[in-house]
Design an enzyme around this catalytic site. Structure first.
Site, PDB file in Angstrom:
ATOM      1  N   CYS A  91       0.843  -1.205   0.000  1.00 11.91           N
ATOM      2  CA  CYS A  91       0.000   0.000   0.000  1.00 11.91           C
ATOM      3  C   CYS A  91       0.875   1.251   0.000  1.00 11.91           C
ATOM      4  CB  CYS A  91      -0.959  -0.005   1.176  1.00 11.91           C
ATOM      5  SG  CYS A  91      -0.234  -0.384   2.781  1.00 11.91           S
ATOM      6  N   GLY A  92       1.970   1.189  -0.747  1.00  9.65           N
ATOM      7  CA  GLY A  92       2.822   2.358  -0.895  1.00  9.65           C
ATOM      8  C   GLY A  92       3.444   2.790   0.421  1.00  9.65           C
TER       9      GLY A  92
END
Length: 288
Positions: A91-92
């Site tokens: 998720c970055g």
């Protein structure tokens, strides 16, 4: 140089990865709608709860013997950092940005000679913080098996915090989470929850309370703690899906660019091999 077969295998693997990232992006988009709705619905209640408590705190200002959850212990030597992150990655920078903010706070407090304790909510935060603060982590709460976040989960976390406070384990508690703004923007946030910090207002409405303010606060303060934790969890859920959607979109685009470059390299190599074979055939024919 890799053989043509190796190149075909590499291209096929990249295409399979692209399909996975595209599917994850679509799943995150579907989950984001529900998570964003829940986070936005929780904001007005949490904000109004803070406003009521701020009004009560103003009414009690100057009196002695206020509720400990409101006024604190009178010291700020021991700080509890409640770090809320996700249970999964991909998720970055969502998890790392929250952990970075908590780490900066911990380092600043340590530089002032304060004692730091950490309560991790979410496996990813614990995985990153244990490398440097393994001895300071008092507990890790995992919500991996929870499909839908409910108030009972936040209430459970809040009760653990209150229990630690009643035991005298800390003086000040700060909640770390990511506030959802948009798919491409999530804001790492630090919110002091014990004792709570309220925004200063120039004028506060005057009310007569029945029962007395102290008795009302005795009920409202633990509930407000649960409400603030619940809002943080919902904000985190929306931020996580937004960050994952953005990260998977970037990964899908990068995979497409990689496939384009790999295919170009494959075609050039194949053409070079065909040209070489033609030259060998022509040279052999001329020799005859």
């Amino acid at each position: 140089m890799a053989s043509l077969k190796d190149m075909r295998v590499r291209i096929a693997a990249t295409k399979a990865t692209q399909k996975i990232t595209k599917a994850m992006q679509m799943v995150a988009a579907a989950k984001l709608r529900r998570a964003q709705t829940a986070a936005e619905a929780a904001r007005p209640y949490a904000t109004r709860m803070e406003a009521v408590l701020a009004n009560l705190a103003t009414a009690l200002k100057g009196r002695e013997g206020g509720p400990p959850l409101m006024v604190g212990t009178g010291k700020d030597q021991v700080h509890l950092l409640v770090v809320c992150t996700a249970e999964r990655g991909l998720c970055g920078p969502f998890n790392s940005s929250i952990v970075r903010l908590a780490r900066e706070k911990a380092n600043a407090l340590a530089g002032q000679g304060k004692e730091v304790k950490i309560l991790c909510v979410g496996r990813k935060g614990h995985d990153q913080l244990r490398r440097q603060y393994a001895k300071q982590i008092v507990e890790t709460i995992e919500l991996r098996g929870v499909r839908v976040l409910g108030f009972e989960h936040a209430d459970m976390i809040a009760k653990k915090i209150v229990t630690l406070f009643d035991e005298g384990s800390f003086d000040v508690a700060t909640l770390f989470f990511s506030r959802f703004k948009s798919v491409i923007a999530q804001i790492p946030t630090a919110q002091q929850i014990i004792p709570p910090l309220f925004e200063k207002t120039e004028t506060a409405a005057s009310y007569e309370y029945e029962p007395e303010e102290e008795e009302i606060l005795g009920e409202l303060l633990p509930r407000n703690l649960s409400v603030q934790v619940f809002r943080a969890l919902l904000e985190n859920a929306a931020s996580e899906q937004g960050a994952r959607m953005s990260a998977m979109d970037n990964a899908t685009r990068n995979a497409g660019e990689m496939i384009r470059k790999q295919t170009l390299t494959y075609n050039r190599t194949r053409q070079a091999m065909i040209t070489k074979e033609l030259i060998e055939i022509i040279s052999g024919a001329e020799a005859l």
